[in-house]
Design a protein around this motif. Structure first.
Motif, PDB file in Angstrom:
ATOM      1  N   PRO A 182       0.832  -1.203   0.000  1.00  0.00           N
ATOM      2  CA  PRO A 182       0.000   0.000   0.000  1.00  0.00           C
ATOM      3  C   PRO A 182       0.864   1.248   0.000  1.00  0.00           C
ATOM      4  O   PRO A 182       2.027   1.219   0.426  1.00  0.00           O
ATOM      5  N   ASP A 183       0.291   2.312  -0.467  1.00  0.00           N
ATOM      6  CA  ASP A 183       0.974   3.598  -0.364  1.00  0.00           C
ATOM      7  C   ASP A 183       0.940   4.031   1.098  1.00  0.00           C
ATOM      8  O   ASP A 183      -0.055   3.803   1.807  1.00  0.00           O
ATOM      9  N   SER A 185       0.304   6.700   2.384  1.00  0.00           N
ATOM     10  CA  SER A 185      -0.833   7.580   2.664  1.00  0.00           C
ATOM     11  C   SER A 185      -2.133   6.809   2.891  1.00  0.00           C
ATOM     12  O   SER A 185      -3.119   7.376   3.360  1.00  0.00           O
ATOM     13  N   ASP A 186      -2.142   5.494   2.541  1.00  0.00           N
ATOM     14  CA  ASP A 186      -3.353   4.683   2.707  1.00  0.00           C
ATOM     15  C   ASP A 186      -3.391   3.926   4.039  1.00  0.00           C
ATOM     16  O   ASP A 186      -4.389   3.279   4.354  1.00  0.00           O
ATOM     17  N   PHE A 260       8.432  -0.135   2.148  1.00  0.00           N
ATOM     18  CA  PHE A 260       7.843   0.922   1.339  1.00  0.00           C
ATOM     19  C   PHE A 260       8.843   1.409   0.289  1.00  0.00           C
ATOM     20  O   PHE A 260      10.041   1.551   0.566  1.00  0.00           O
ATOM     21  N   ARG A 262       8.670   4.370  -1.244  1.00  0.00           N
ATOM     22  CA  ARG A 262       8.944   5.804  -1.096  1.00  0.00           C
ATOM     23  C   ARG A 262       8.397   6.292   0.238  1.00  0.00           C
ATOM     24  O   ARG A 262       7.600   5.623   0.885  1.00  0.00           O
ATOM     25  N   ASN A 263       8.847   7.449   0.642  1.00  0.00           N
ATOM     26  CA  ASN A 263       8.405   8.051   1.913  1.00  0.00           C
ATOM     27  C   ASN A 263       8.482   7.063   3.075  1.00  0.00           C
ATOM     28  O   ASN A 263       7.561   6.928   3.868  1.00  0.00           O
TER      29      ASN A 263
END
Length: 300
Positions: A182-183, A185-186, A260, A262-263
């Motif tokens: 998942p991103d 942000s999710d 992850f 990114r971020n």
């Protein structure tokens, strides 16, 4: 002149801290009756009650509260005299009281103890594992010399020295291993399992997921990273754990570990001690030894 001994002050401080004769006696390595006698003799010398005694606990009286503050100052000063002597010898030796937070201690203690044993053969390491607020309190009171924690602590009275940084990873049930990551942000939409309140790792995870710290989370908290990973394995939700915990905590649970793209959430591990400590220079040297001892573990 009142005949108050340092031993009595230390027993008093232990009882004031634990609020229980049995636990205070255990912490002081004496019997409960012996502790009780010392406290009664101290109160008789002072001519005033220090504690209110109930069947389940003891509480400081108003006089006891004021006395506790002065007693801690005296004990801190006595401990600092010992620190001055150790600093004068030019190398750390004798007892070193080191604190670690629970999301570090199980994973870093073996290489840490081995590394310090090689660098400081005369060092007697006294380990204390608890959450950051208690470690800060005990350092401020002089009960700990230093601690390994997640930075920043942001206490003006403490020196902070970063040691290394590490990523957090996402732990999901094993059947989700083939699902796309998942991103970040999710994550706020997922059933996220966290450590119980008081752990700095919980606050870091909430911050990364943009979740409010006061959000109700009934049934979604665990007391350790091991518990969280087992809950994930049982299909209750997902969790974040630090990279250093992956090898130990995911061996026996049917889970998938994802990183992850990114971020990436990260934390910085560092060493902290009182700015006023006479051991400031040796502790600075010690932080370099600890960094070298832990680098292979962090890289692994």
């Amino acid at each position: 002149m009142m005949n108050i001994t340092l031993k009595q002050l230390r027993y008093f401080e232990a009882l004031a801290r634990h609020g229980h004769f049995g636990r205070a006696a255990e912490a002081s390595a004496i019997s409960q009756p012996a502790l009780s006698i010392q406290i009664k003799e101290l109160e008789a010398t002072l001519g005033a009650a220090l504690f209110e005694r109930t069947p389940r606990q003891v509480r400081l009286t108003a006089f006891g509260e004021a006395f506790a503050s002065r007693a801690r100052e005296i004990l801190r000063g006595v401990d600092e005299l010992g620190d001055f002597a150790r600093a004068a010898r030019g190398q750390l030796s004798g007892r070193l009281r080191l604190g670690l937070i629970p999301t570090i201690a199980p994973y870093l203690l073996p290489p840490l103890i081995a590394g310090l044993g090689r660098a400081y053969p005369g060092l007697d390491l006294d380990i204390r594992e608890t959450i950051t607020p208690r470690l800060v309190e005990e350092m401020t009171d002089g009960r700990l010399d230093a601690a390994l924690v997640a930075l920043p602590v942001s206490e003006p009275a403490l020196t902070e020295v970063p040691l290394f940084s590490e990523d957090f990873v996402l732990v999901r049930p094993a059947e989700e291993a083939e699902h796309p990551m998942p991103d970040p942000s999710d994550l706020h939409t997922m059933r996220l399992l966290l450590l119980e309140e008081g752990h700095c790792f919980r606050d870091q995870a909430l911050s990364f997921c943009s979740l409010p710290k006061a959000r109700p989370r009934h049934g979604l908290d665990g007391s350790s990273l091991a518990t969280l990973v087992q809950m994930v394995g049982a299909g209750i939700g997902v969790t974040l754990i630090p990279e250093m915990a992956v090898a130990s905590e995911t061996r026996t649970a049917p889970v998938a570990v994802g990183r992850f793209a990114r971020n990436r959430p990260r934390r910085t591990i560092g060493m902290v001690w009182r700015r006023s400590s006479p051991l400031a220079e040796p502790l600075t040297e010690l932080s370099e030894v600890i960094r070298a001892a832990l680098t292979p573990t962090k890289a692994a």
